[in-house]
Design an enzyme around this catalytic site. Structure first.
Site, PDB file in Angstrom:
ATOM      1  N   ILE A  14       0.821  -1.206   0.000  1.00 14.38           N
ATOM      2  CA  ILE A  14       0.000   0.000   0.000  1.00 14.38           C
ATOM      3  C   ILE A  14       0.857   1.259   0.000  1.00 14.38           C
ATOM      4  O   ILE A  14       0.602   2.201  -0.752  1.00 14.38           O
ATOM      5  CB  ILE A  14      -0.945  -0.011   1.220  1.00 14.38           C
ATOM      6  CG1 ILE A  14      -2.008  -1.109   1.052  1.00 14.38           C
ATOM      7  CG2 ILE A  14      -1.619   1.347   1.405  1.00 14.38           C
ATOM      8  CD1 ILE A  14      -2.860  -1.345   2.288  1.00 14.38           C
ATOM      9  N   ARG A  34      12.152   0.675   6.826  1.00  9.11           N
ATOM     10  CA  ARG A  34      13.261   0.146   7.622  1.00  9.11           C
ATOM     11  C   ARG A  34      14.485  -0.241   6.793  1.00  9.11           C
ATOM     12  O   ARG A  34      15.603  -0.259   7.313  1.00  9.11           O
ATOM     13  CB  ARG A  34      12.799  -1.093   8.403  1.00  9.11           C
ATOM     14  CG  ARG A  34      11.845  -0.802   9.533  1.00  9.11           C
ATOM     15  CD  ARG A  34      11.482  -2.073  10.275  1.00  9.11           C
ATOM     16  NE  ARG A  34      10.843  -3.043   9.393  1.00  9.11           N
ATOM     17  CZ  ARG A  34      10.584  -4.305   9.735  1.00  9.11           C
ATOM     18  NH1 ARG A  34      10.940  -4.749  10.918  1.00  9.11           N
ATOM     19  NH2 ARG A  34       9.980  -5.116   8.883  1.00  9.11           N
ATOM     20  N   TYR A 153      -2.924  -6.972  17.081  1.00  6.03           N
ATOM     21  CA  TYR A 153      -3.117  -6.160  15.885  1.00  6.03           C
ATOM     22  C   TYR A 153      -4.503  -5.519  15.910  1.00  6.03           C
ATOM     23  O   TYR A 153      -4.654  -4.319  15.657  1.00  6.03           O
ATOM     24  CB  TYR A 153      -2.958  -7.039  14.646  1.00  6.03           C
ATOM     25  CG  TYR A 153      -3.158  -6.307  13.331  1.00  6.03           C
ATOM     26  CD1 TYR A 153      -2.157  -5.504  12.804  1.00  6.03           C
ATOM     27  CD2 TYR A 153      -4.347  -6.445  12.617  1.00  6.03           C
ATOM     28  CE1 TYR A 153      -2.331  -4.856  11.596  1.00  6.03           C
ATOM     29  CE2 TYR A 153      -4.533  -5.793  11.410  1.00  6.03           C
ATOM     30  CZ  TYR A 153      -3.517  -4.995  10.906  1.00  6.03           C
ATOM     31  OH  TYR A 153      -3.699  -4.331   9.706  1.00  6.03           O
ATOM     32  N   THR A 188      -0.772  -7.840  -1.156  1.00  6.61           N
ATOM     33  CA  THR A 188       0.598  -7.347  -0.994  1.00  6.61           C
ATOM     34  C   THR A 188       1.505  -8.565  -0.819  1.00  6.61           C
ATOM     35  O   THR A 188       1.060  -9.713  -0.892  1.00  6.61           O
ATOM     36  CB  THR A 188       0.713  -6.424   0.234  1.00  6.61           C
ATOM     37  OG1 THR A 188       0.375  -7.179   1.417  1.00  6.61           O
ATOM     38  CG2 THR A 188      -0.229  -5.235   0.120  1.00  6.61           C
TER      39      THR A 188
END
Length: 235
Positions: A14, A34, A153, A188
């Site tokens: 995304i 990262r 989450y 993804t």
């Protein structure tokens, strides 16, 4: 004056799609993630496509609050102002409360909530002073209907939903827009290898299109939230 954006989690899925979409719209962008090699690759691609725009990057692990603060300061060093903040970075480790590690909730909170809060408030204050700007927080359908196998989450995405609602009310009085993008299962890299056709999922480009559409609304219109789910709700 050039439009400027900061995108966290910008090199995959995304975030990458949003970066490409905003670049196409003429934005100068600070990309954050990262992994430096991934950032360099995306920066190179965008620079080759849009040579008259500026693309910077900053390595940041949003689990570390000091790196989040450094990202905010580096954004100030690159841009005189910020028009769009996209809090896209996310942390997800599956598991229920009884099976996940003792650190799981803290890790999810650090990335999904604390980094989002810090950047939204830091740049929200500056946007309020300019009476202009748009903050996008990427939530999840898990923040509306919790998944027991994604316990921490889900808790943190509920927190993002509440955080975004408060920001919307507080910043809106200064002319700053706040939108929560709420995706369902989006194709993804985390879904690669599953035995489900990609067309069954939401495409990452769909999320990027939603962000661009929000940015093209009239000055007085704010999109509070957009829920984008697969047509097949079993995905």
């Amino acid at each position: 004056m050039k439009k400027c954006a900061l995108i966290t989690g910008a090199t995959k899925g995304i975030g990458k799609s949003i970066a490409c979409a905003l670049a196409k719209e003429g934005f100068d962008i600070l990309l954050s993630a990262r992994t430096e090699n991934d950032l360099l690759t995306l920066q190179s691609v965008l620079e080759s496509r849009y040579p008259n725009q500026r693309f910077y990057y900053q390595v940041a692990d949003c689990k570390d609050q000091q790196q989040v603060k450094a990202l905010a300061l580096q954004t100030d060093a690159f841009f005189s102002h910020l028009d769009v903040l996209v809090n896209n970075v996310g942390f997800f480790v599956p598991g229920g409360f009884l099976e996940e590690s003792p650190e799981s909730l803290a890790d999810h909170l650090a990335v999904n909530v604390l980094s989002t809060h810090y950047l939204a408030v830091y740049f929200g204050k500056k946007m309020c002073q300019r009476k202009s700007g748009h903050v996008f927080n990427v939530g999840s359908v898990a923040g509306k209907s919790p998944f027991v196998k994604a316990a921490s989450y889900s808790v943190t995405k509920y927190a993002v939903h509440g955080l975004t609602a408060i920001l919307r009310q507080e910043l809106g009085t200064y002319g700053v827009k706040v939108t929560e993008i709420i995706p369902g299962s989006t194709y993804t890299s985390s879904w690669e290898g599953v035995d489900i056709p990609s067309e069954k999922f939401v495409a990452a480009e769909d999320i990027a299109d939603a962000v661009v559409t929000c940015l093209k609304m009239s000055k007085g219109a704010n999109v509070d939230e957009i829920v984008i789910r697969p047509l097949d709700l079993e995905i």
